[in-house]
Write a protein that holds these residues in place. Structure first.
Motif, PDB file in Angstrom:
ATOM      1  N   PHE A 270     -12.088 -45.122 -69.783  1.00  0.00           N
ATOM      2  CA  PHE A 270     -13.461 -44.638 -69.768  1.00  0.00           C
ATOM      3  C   PHE A 270     -14.047 -44.764 -71.231  1.00  0.00           C
ATOM      4  O   PHE A 270     -15.273 -44.045 -71.269  1.00  0.00           O
ATOM      5  CB  PHE A 270     -14.122 -44.088 -68.605  1.00  0.00           C
ATOM      6  N   ALA A 271     -14.344 -45.297 -72.023  1.00  0.00           N
ATOM      7  CA  ALA A 271     -14.384 -45.116 -73.146  1.00  0.00           C
ATOM      8  C   ALA A 271     -15.895 -45.866 -73.945  1.00  0.00           C
ATOM      9  O   ALA A 271     -15.999 -46.378 -74.366  1.00  0.00           O
ATOM     10  CB  ALA A 271     -12.994 -45.630 -74.384  1.00  0.00           C
ATOM     11  N   THR A 272     -17.073 -44.815 -73.460  1.00  0.00           N
ATOM     12  CA  THR A 272     -18.247 -45.946 -73.330  1.00  0.00           C
ATOM     13  C   THR A 272     -19.615 -44.396 -73.446  1.00  0.00           C
ATOM     14  O   THR A 272     -18.948 -43.942 -72.509  1.00  0.00           O
ATOM     15  CB  THR A 272     -18.422 -46.702 -71.913  1.00  0.00           C
ATOM     16  N   SER A 273     -20.561 -44.986 -73.851  1.00  0.00           N
ATOM     17  CA  SER A 273     -21.628 -44.250 -73.456  1.00  0.00           C
ATOM     18  C   SER A 273     -21.942 -44.374 -71.907  1.00  0.00           C
ATOM     19  O   SER A 273     -22.223 -45.669 -71.575  1.00  0.00           O
ATOM     20  CB  SER A 273     -22.321 -44.672 -74.586  1.00  0.00           C
ATOM     21  N   ILE A 274     -23.087 -42.897 -71.533  1.00  0.00           N
ATOM     22  CA  ILE A 274     -23.554 -43.106 -70.524  1.00  0.00           C
ATOM     23  C   ILE A 274     -25.298 -43.183 -70.409  1.00  0.00           C
ATOM     24  O   ILE A 274     -25.256 -42.214 -69.170  1.00  0.00           O
ATOM     25  CB  ILE A 274     -22.798 -42.919 -69.163  1.00  0.00           C
ATOM     26  N   SER A 275     -25.089 -42.860 -71.517  1.00  0.00           N
ATOM     27  CA  SER A 275     -26.428 -43.352 -71.873  1.00  0.00           C
ATOM     28  C   SER A 275     -27.714 -43.734 -71.275  1.00  0.00           C
ATOM     29  O   SER A 275     -27.291 -44.970 -71.782  1.00  0.00           O
ATOM     30  CB  SER A 275     -26.927 -42.776 -73.752  1.00  0.00           C
ATOM     31  N   ASP A 276     -28.625 -42.991 -71.240  1.00  0.00           N
ATOM     32  CA  ASP A 276     -30.017 -44.534 -70.582  1.00  0.00           C
ATOM     33  C   ASP A 276     -29.635 -44.889 -68.879  1.00  0.00           C
ATOM     34  O   ASP A 276     -29.465 -46.461 -69.477  1.00  0.00           O
ATOM     35  CB  ASP A 276     -30.908 -44.917 -71.681  1.00  0.00           C
ATOM     36  N   ALA A 277     -28.899 -44.965 -68.320  1.00  0.00           N
ATOM     37  CA  ALA A 277     -28.511 -44.944 -67.646  1.00  0.00           C
ATOM     38  C   ALA A 277     -29.427 -45.487 -65.951  1.00  0.00           C
ATOM     39  O   ALA A 277     -29.957 -45.288 -65.812  1.00  0.00           O
ATOM     40  CB  ALA A 277     -27.144 -44.317 -66.709  1.00  0.00           C
ATOM     41  N   PRO A 278     -29.078 -46.734 -65.777  1.00  0.00           N
ATOM     42  CA  PRO A 278     -29.972 -47.238 -64.466  1.00  0.00           C
ATOM     43  C   PRO A 278     -29.536 -46.703 -63.567  1.00  0.00           C
ATOM     44  O   PRO A 278     -29.347 -45.626 -63.170  1.00  0.00           O
ATOM     45  CB  PRO A 278     -29.599 -47.967 -64.233  1.00  0.00           C
ATOM     46  N   GLY A 279     -30.885 -46.696 -62.165  1.00  0.00           N
ATOM     47  CA  GLY A 279     -30.546 -45.595 -61.129  1.00  0.00           C
ATOM     48  C   GLY A 279     -31.681 -44.199 -61.350  1.00  0.00           C
ATOM     49  O   GLY A 279     -31.547 -44.114 -62.149  1.00  0.00           O
ATOM     50  N   GLU A 280     -32.716 -44.335 -60.406  1.00  0.00           N
ATOM     51  CA  GLU A 280     -33.579 -42.800 -60.216  1.00  0.00           C
ATOM     52  C   GLU A 280     -33.402 -41.520 -59.645  1.00  0.00           C
ATOM     53  O   GLU A 280     -34.224 -41.398 -60.901  1.00  0.00           O
ATOM     54  CB  GLU A 280     -34.082 -43.761 -58.133  1.00  0.00           C
ATOM     55  N   ALA A 281     -32.451 -41.718 -59.708  1.00  0.00           N
ATOM     56  CA  ALA A 281     -31.640 -40.206 -60.119  1.00  0.00           C
ATOM     57  C   ALA A 281     -30.771 -39.479 -61.490  1.00  0.00           C
ATOM     58  O   ALA A 281     -30.360 -38.587 -61.950  1.00  0.00           O
ATOM     59  CB  ALA A 281     -30.547 -39.422 -58.507  1.00  0.00           C
ATOM     60  N   SER A 282     -30.557 -40.642 -62.131  1.00  0.00           N
ATOM     61  CA  SER A 282     -29.679 -40.862 -63.358  1.00  0.00           C
ATOM     62  C   SER A 282     -30.293 -40.240 -64.322  1.00  0.00           C
ATOM     63  O   SER A 282     -31.675 -40.291 -65.007  1.00  0.00           O
ATOM     64  CB  SER A 282     -28.987 -41.877 -63.925  1.00  0.00           C
ATOM     65  N   TYR A 283     -29.681 -38.856 -65.270  1.00  0.00           N
ATOM     66  CA  TYR A 283     -29.736 -37.854 -66.141  1.00  0.00           C
ATOM     67  C   TYR A 283     -29.871 -38.886 -67.367  1.00  0.00           C
ATOM     68  O   TYR A 283     -28.845 -39.304 -67.565  1.00  0.00           O
ATOM     69  CB  TYR A 283     -29.610 -36.833 -66.184  1.00  0.00           C
ATOM     70  N   PRO A 284     -30.823 -39.440 -68.059  1.00  0.00           N
ATOM     71  CA  PRO A 284     -30.675 -40.223 -69.329  1.00  0.00           C
ATOM     72  C   PRO A 284     -30.013 -39.485 -70.337  1.00  0.00           C
ATOM     73  O   PRO A 284     -29.966 -40.555 -71.535  1.00  0.00           O
ATOM     74  CB  PRO A 284     -31.728 -40.785 -69.665  1.00  0.00           C
ATOM     75  N   ILE A 285     -29.743 -38.696 -70.668  1.00  0.00           N
ATOM     76  CA  ILE A 285     -28.884 -37.722 -72.244  1.00  0.00           C
ATOM     77  C   ILE A 285     -27.532 -37.417 -71.340  1.00  0.00           C
ATOM     78  O   ILE A 285     -27.149 -36.215 -71.905  1.00  0.00           O
ATOM     79  CB  ILE A 285     -29.850 -37.347 -72.337  1.00  0.00           C
ATOM     80  N   ALA A 286     -26.686 -38.170 -70.898  1.00  0.00           N
ATOM     81  CA  ALA A 286     -25.364 -37.817 -69.626  1.00  0.00           C
ATOM     82  C   ALA A 286     -24.790 -37.760 -70.878  1.00  0.00           C
ATOM     83  O   ALA A 286     -24.279 -39.748 -71.803  1.00  0.00           O
ATOM     84  CB  ALA A 286     -25.143 -38.343 -68.912  1.00  0.00           C
ATOM     85  N   ALA A 287     -23.435 -37.396 -70.468  1.00  0.00           N
ATOM     86  CA  ALA A 287     -22.286 -38.400 -71.413  1.00  0.00           C
ATOM     87  C   ALA A 287     -20.487 -37.801 -70.496  1.00  0.00           C
ATOM     88  O   ALA A 287     -21.163 -37.023 -70.122  1.00  0.00           O
ATOM     89  CB  ALA A 287     -21.973 -38.346 -73.073  1.00  0.00           C
ATOM     90  N   LEU A 288     -19.772 -38.196 -70.863  1.00  0.00           N
ATOM     91  CA  LEU A 288     -18.859 -38.117 -70.710  1.00  0.00           C
ATOM     92  C   LEU A 288     -18.084 -36.950 -71.651  1.00  0.00           C
ATOM     93  O   LEU A 288     -18.560 -37.632 -72.659  1.00  0.00           O
ATOM     94  CB  LEU A 288     -17.449 -39.421 -70.382  1.00  0.00           C
ATOM     95  N   SER A 289     -16.829 -36.187 -71.317  1.00  0.00           N
ATOM     96  CA  SER A 289     -16.156 -35.561 -72.787  1.00  0.00           C
ATOM     97  C   SER A 289     -14.856 -35.567 -72.330  1.00  0.00           C
ATOM     98  O   SER A 289     -14.324 -35.442 -70.917  1.00  0.00           O
ATOM     99  CB  SER A 289     -16.528 -34.159 -72.206  1.00  0.00           C
ATOM    100  N   TRP A 290     -14.276 -36.193 -73.367  1.00  0.00           N
ATOM    101  CA  TRP A 290     -12.246 -36.184 -73.527  1.00  0.00           C
ATOM    102  C   TRP A 290     -11.428 -35.823 -73.943  1.00  0.00           C
ATOM    103  O   TRP A 290     -11.936 -34.354 -74.784  1.00  0.00           O
ATOM    104  CB  TRP A 290     -12.597 -37.734 -74.332  1.00  0.00           C
TER     105      TRP A 290
END
Length: 346
Positions: A270-290
């Motif tokens: 799952f090596a990807t950014s989740i920045s600026d994700a769609p969705g009403e509830a999504s926080y836009p500066i979120a990230a996975l940590s590996w």
């Protein structure tokens, strides 16, 4: 926290056939780890719990993602933590050395500030935040900030920007977000582990940035959300992709990861950014940590011990993440990872 008890129970359900920690290989091992400050609070809790339940004892140095990767490569750490999804070249290089990348938790970067006498939460969008870090907005009562916050009396005071002085996954997450929302940032510094910050006082680590903001009136900066919570810092609401104003609560972090899951075809890392994700509830500066974990080419017992910790964290560690203010991995992601880590590696 926007997650109910049913979700907590689901997150911590052991995988079929999951063995007690004490029966796994590696209980007598001592492992050295290093890397990101972003997940340090949850890793500290996990490593303590894992050892108490009969797993390997893990010593962790919170020195930043870049320094952690260097420590892994030069052999001074057995495994590393990073908040930056490896690009194809880095992944190929590490894979050739038997090193695997596995996400274990979802976190978020909080935009924090120190505005005495201002009780209401500040509102910021990506373009405005980019202008702050570019040095285009220099005072708290700038017309752009006033327009975003008509219900707040903003002071006529200089805006003191606090940035990172070290190679940092948190900086990468922030600049990845700014590169999506701020054309000026995308054309200028861009996404980076070690940005050429145009303005700001530079401080090492999430711990250092949080302490500096807390001690400096009229300061603004960005830290992993748990550090903002632990230091009782003011946290801004950020406009997300859907136009909603959200904060880095666990529900918003998990929503961001879930929203991006459908577009992720790498079910191993799952090596990807989740920045600026769609969705009403999504926080836009979120990230996975590996974690970057060797799966071969080293001492067999160490490899087994590291694999045992990964399986334990995926099966049993998610409640601790939730308690501390991180978000558990979406269950579909967690189950896919458990399948790839289902048996000890030689």
């Amino acid at each position: 926290m926007l997650i109910g008890s049913t979700l907590v129970a689901a997150c911590s359900t052991p995988a079929p056939g999951d063995a007690p920690v004490s029966s796994r290989a590696g209980a007598d091992q001592v492992l050295e780890a290093a890397g990101a400050t972003f997940p340090y609070p949850v890793y500290t809790r996990w490593f303590s719990s894992y050892a108490a339940q009969g797993g390997a004892r893990i010593n962790y140095r919170s020195i930043g993602s870049g320094a952690g990767i260097r420590a892994l490569i030069d052999g001074t750490a057995d495994f590393a933590a990073t908040d930056i999804p490896l690009d194809d070249a880095d992944r190929a290089q590490l894979a050739s050395r038997g090193i695997r990348q596995v996400p274990l938790v979802v976190g978020g970067v909080a935009v924090t500030y120190n505005l005495p006498g201002v009780a209401r939460q500040l509102r910021l969008d990506g373009a405005t935040l980019g202008d702050i870090y570019l040095g285009r907005i220099t005072r708290w009562n700038d017309p752009i900030l006033v327009a975003l916050n008509p219900d707040i009396v903003l002071p006529d005071a200089p805006l003191h920007v606090i940035t990172r002085a070290d190679t940092s996954g948190t900086s990468w997450i922030l600049t990845e977000y700014l590169s999506h929302l701020s054309p000026g940032w995308a054309r200028g510094p861009g996404r980076s582990r070690f940005p050429a910050w145009p303005v700001g006082a530079r401080v090492r680590g999430n711990e250092g940035v949080a302490a500096e903001i807390k001690a400096t009136e009229f300061a603004v900066g960005a830290v992993e959300a748990v550090y903002a919570m632990q230091n009782r810092l003011q946290v801004a609401r950020i406009r997300n992709h859907a136009g909603a104003w959200v904060t880095p609560q666990t529900g918003g972090l998990r929503a961001a990861a879930s929203a991006m899951l459908a577009s992720i075809d790498d079910t191993l890392e799952f090596a990807t950014s989740i920045s600026d994700a769609p969705g009403e509830a999504s926080y836009p500066i979120a990230a996975l940590s590996w974690l970057l974990v060797p799966s071969r080419g080293r001492d067999t017992m160490q490899v087994r011990a590291m694999g045992g910790f990964v399986r334990w964290a995926l099966s049993h560690g998610q409640d601790d993440a939730l308690t501390l203010g991180y978000a558990p991995l979406p269950d579909a992601m967690r189950q896919a990872l458990l399948r790839t880590w289902s048996a000890p590696r030689p």
